[in-house]
Design a protein around this motif. Structure first.
Motif, PDB file in Angstrom:
ATOM      1  N   THR A   1       5.583  -1.426  10.246  1.00  0.00           N
ATOM      2  CA  THR A   1       5.144  -1.800   8.902  1.00  0.00           C
ATOM      3  C   THR A   1       4.233  -0.733   8.310  1.00  0.00           C
TER       4      THR A   1
ATOM      5  N   ALA B   1       9.703  -3.837   1.023  1.00  0.00           N
ATOM      6  CA  ALA B   1       8.292  -3.451   1.072  1.00  0.00           C
ATOM      7  C   ALA B   1       8.116  -1.985   0.692  1.00  0.00           C
TER       8      ALA B   1
ATOM      9  N   THR C   1       6.093  -0.832  -2.633  1.00  0.00           N
ATOM     10  CA  THR C   1       4.956   0.055  -2.430  1.00  0.00           C
ATOM     11  C   THR C   1       5.167   1.380  -3.158  1.00  0.00           C
TER      12      THR C   1
ATOM     13  N   GLY D   1       2.548  -4.899  -0.179  1.00  0.00           N
ATOM     14  CA  GLY D   1       3.648  -4.466   0.685  1.00  0.00           C
ATOM     15  C   GLY D   1       3.782  -5.339   1.926  1.00  0.00           C
ATOM     16  N   HIS D   2       2.644  -5.632   2.572  1.00  0.00           N
ATOM     17  CA  HIS D   2       2.666  -6.530   3.733  1.00  0.00           C
ATOM     18  C   HIS D   2       3.172  -7.914   3.347  1.00  0.00           C
TER      19      HIS D   2
ATOM     20  N   ASN E   1       6.910  -7.983   3.049  1.00  0.00           N
ATOM     21  CA  ASN E   1       7.574  -7.971   4.352  1.00  0.00           C
ATOM     22  C   ASN E   1       7.449  -9.315   5.058  1.00  0.00           C
TER      23      ASN E   1
END
Length: 198
Positions: free
Chosen positions: A62, A119, A123, A145-146, A149
């Motif tokens: 990630t 993601a 981002t 972004g996290h 995901n």
């Protein structure tokens, strides 16, 4: 103060500043190919650095995905992650586990892997609009972004098991690691921009 909106003469991403694109088609293809290859190699390496958890291993993927999106922008970042996923789907041993192939995506990690693409795109899109310049906006960009995901990963896990269990095994154990990865991403982006501006 920059608005974060780029012009053709003003690179909008970290890579655009460090290695500016040119109008020559051949150069553009070679540049993109080298950047994508480097990004895929980083993703493969990040997948193999892991701490065992069930049913989803904790890796540095990630972090790599978000940094690639932030540094490359949404197009090149999305292409890089899509190629990585395509390699794993084709059977190459690039994912975190020892297995690969399309069946791997049907397992508990499948949603997270698909989520990598989105993601990176999100981002990268935010980075192109200047979210990668200050530490506060980088924190927000990485958190988004996290979240993207996790949305894909937990959404898929919830089709395999109850949502509460999906959260317990697919998200809760990784909250501290997610905060750490975000801190590392912020430090990396700030250091990279500081060096690039010198």
């Amino acid at each position: 103060m920059s608005s974060g909106v780029s012009s053709p003469s003003s690179p909008s991403t970290l890579v655009g500043l460090l290695w500016p694109a040119r109008d020559e088609a051949r150069f553009a293809v070679i540049r993109a190919a080298l950047l994508v290859a480097a990004g895929v190699a980083l993703l493969i390496a990040s997948a193999k650095i892991q701490v065992p958890f069930y049913p989803v291993p904790m890796t540095l993927q990630t972090l790599a995905v978000l940094l690639i999106g932030a540094a490359y922008g949404w197009r090149l970042g999305g292409l890089t992650v899509a190629l990585y996923i395509a390699q794993g789907t084709a059977g190459l041993p690039v994912f975190a586990g020892p297995m690969a192939g399309a069946a791997y995506l049907a397992g508990p990690t499948g949603g997270f892997i698909i989520g990598f693409f989105f993601a990176a795109v999100v981002t990268g899109y935010l980075a192109e609009r200047g979210w990668d310049r200050s530490w506060l906006s980088v924190i927000a960009m990485m958190a988004i972004g996290h979240a993207v995901n996790f949305a894909f990963g937990l959404g898929w896990l919830a089709t395999i098991m109850p949502l509460a269990k999906a959260w317990a095994v697919g998200a809760a154990p990784f909250m501290l690691a997610t905060l750490l990865k975000t801190a590392l991403a912020v430090a990396a982006m700030q250091a990279a921009w500081s060096l690039a501006r010198r």
